[in-house]
Design a protein around this motif. Structure first.
Motif, PDB file in Angstrom:
ATOM      1  N   ALA A 327       0.837  -1.208   0.000  1.00 61.38           N
ATOM      2  CA  ALA A 327       0.000   0.000   0.000  1.00 61.38           C
ATOM      3  C   ALA A 327       0.869   1.254   0.000  1.00 61.38           C
ATOM      4  O   ALA A 327       0.600   2.226  -0.724  1.00 61.38           O
ATOM      5  CB  ALA A 327      -0.925  -0.011   1.211  1.00 61.38           C
ATOM      6  N   THR A 330       2.452   1.717  -3.395  1.00 54.99           N
ATOM      7  CA  THR A 330       1.463   2.173  -4.370  1.00 54.99           C
ATOM      8  C   THR A 330       1.223   3.672  -4.245  1.00 54.99           C
ATOM      9  O   THR A 330       1.139   4.394  -5.244  1.00 54.99           O
ATOM     10  CB  THR A 330       0.142   1.405  -4.177  1.00 54.99           C
ATOM     11  OG1 THR A 330       0.385   0.014  -4.294  1.00 54.99           O
ATOM     12  CG2 THR A 330      -0.887   1.833  -5.219  1.00 54.99           C
ATOM     13  N   ARG A 331       1.125   4.158  -2.997  1.00 48.54           N
ATOM     14  CA  ARG A 331       0.946   5.596  -2.792  1.00 48.54           C
ATOM     15  C   ARG A 331       2.145   6.365  -3.332  1.00 48.54           C
ATOM     16  O   ARG A 331       1.987   7.428  -3.947  1.00 48.54           O
ATOM     17  CB  ARG A 331       0.760   5.880  -1.302  1.00 48.54           C
ATOM     18  CG  ARG A 331      -0.625   5.523  -0.763  1.00 48.54           C
ATOM     19  CD  ARG A 331      -0.851   6.163   0.595  1.00 48.54           C
ATOM     20  NE  ARG A 331       0.148   5.771   1.568  1.00 48.54           N
ATOM     21  CZ  ARG A 331       0.056   4.679   2.337  1.00 48.54           C
ATOM     22  NH1 ARG A 331      -1.012   3.879   2.231  1.00 48.54           N
ATOM     23  NH2 ARG A 331       0.996   4.381   3.209  1.00 48.54           N
TER      24      ARG A 331
END
Length: 336
Positions: A327, A330-331
């Motif tokens: 996560a 991805t950010r």
């Protein structure tokens, strides 16, 4: 590998040859004539008197008399030989090259122990940075050949090829030894869940490298980072990734010393904590993976050592940590 080190050059030549044999095995395994599988009724009916496994050797005269008594079978046999002799010769040379490879490894170790290479002992090779890599890879490559052989050229196919070669070429040097090494193991890649008893350790024991060498290699892999990857991956969370190449060697080489897998709990715990603390599905060659929870299930010490890695609580923690990392990455990519 210095200019005057004959032992190092010979060992490097052996390992290079082993890599070439693996490449040839993979290449040939993609070109097995379908008839050798005898997988459909038409082939079984047509070639039942032409293609034989090792039961042929119990009474070859009887089998040849059956072929010789029928003109149709003689014609079929001649056509089969003309169509397949070239690929049979390539396969036999590959089988024989594996046999010669392990014999040359054993001869090299004997020469080192007998002092043929002046001022070079086995211990010296295992201390040297290049030497320990090459010795470990020499043993690993032989084990890899055996595993890939059973997965890519299954036992019944090997036997039919070896008997066909014998029928058409006659007795040749090393044929009996090659047949003994590559006779069917009972394992079929089409049904991997049906694992024969004591497989693959009995297969690996047919023509093994010296046990003393294998144990020294295992101890070196257990205690060292032979490829010096830890300095490139200093984060403790990346240890299994850093040692992935070495872990492949460990997995294969251990089958030459099954007593370690069965009984040496402390050794196996150390190996697992170092190489498989957060990874139990690993690659031992390009495109070849293994689930250690399955592969090591029959071995008491190995299974017990792996139990900690497979603890559900630790698996959940591992999943959460990696999931959170994805996560965050991805950010970062989105913001970039």
């Amino acid at each position: 590998l210095s200019e005057g080190n004959v032992a190092g050059k010979n060992l490097l030549s052996l390992v290079s040859r082993g890599s070439a044999i693996v490449a040839e095995l993979l290449r040939l395994s993609e070109h097995i004539p379908p008839v050798f599988y005898m997988s459909n009724r038409d082939d079984q009916a047509r070639y039942v008197h032409i293609l034989h496994d090792f039961t042929y050797l119990k009474n070859p005269e009887m089998h040849e008399s059956v072929i010789g008594s029928s003109g149709d079978l003689v014609d079929l046999d001649d056509h089969f030989r003309a169509s397949n002799m070239e690929i049979l010769e390539r396969f036999y040379l590959m089988f024989e090259s594996i046999y010669k490879y392990v014999k040359d490894i054993n001869r090299f170790i004997e020469d080192v122990e007998e002092g043929v290479y002046i001022q070079t002992r086995l211990e010296d090779l295992l201390v040297d940075e290049d030497g320990k890599q090459l010795l470990a890879e020499a043993v690993y490559l032989y084990g890899l050949m055996l595993l890939l052989m059973d997965n890519r050229v299954e036992g019944p196919v090997r036997e039919r090829m070896l008997i066909s070669y014998y029928r058409y070429k006659g007795s040749v040097t090393n044929h009996s030894e090659v047949c003994n090494l590559f006779r069917a193991t009972g394992y079929l890649p089409s049904n991997p869940s049906k694992r024969p008893p004591r497989y693959p350790e009995d297969y690996f024991a047919r023509l093994p490298p010296p046990v003393s060498l294998v144990r020294m290699v295992v101890n070196r892999l257990r205690s060292d980072d032979i490829y010096n990857q830890m300095r490139e991956w200093p984060d403790p969370d990346h240890r299994c990734t850093a040692l992935a190449s070495q872990a492949a060697l460990v997995y294969v080489v251990l089958f030459f010393v099954p007593d370690t897998l069965h009984r040496e709990a402390a050794t196996m715990r150390e190996i697992v904590d170092k190489h498989f603390s957060d990874n139990w599905v690993t690659s031992y060659h390009m495109g070849a993976t293994v689930d250690l929870s399955v592969a090591w299930a029959p071995y008491k010490a190995a299974a017990a050592a792996l139990a900690n890695t497979l603890d559900p609580r630790l698996v959940r923690e591992l999943q959460e940590r990696h999931g959170g990392g994805v996560a965050g990455l991805t950010r970062g990519l989105t913001e970039a």
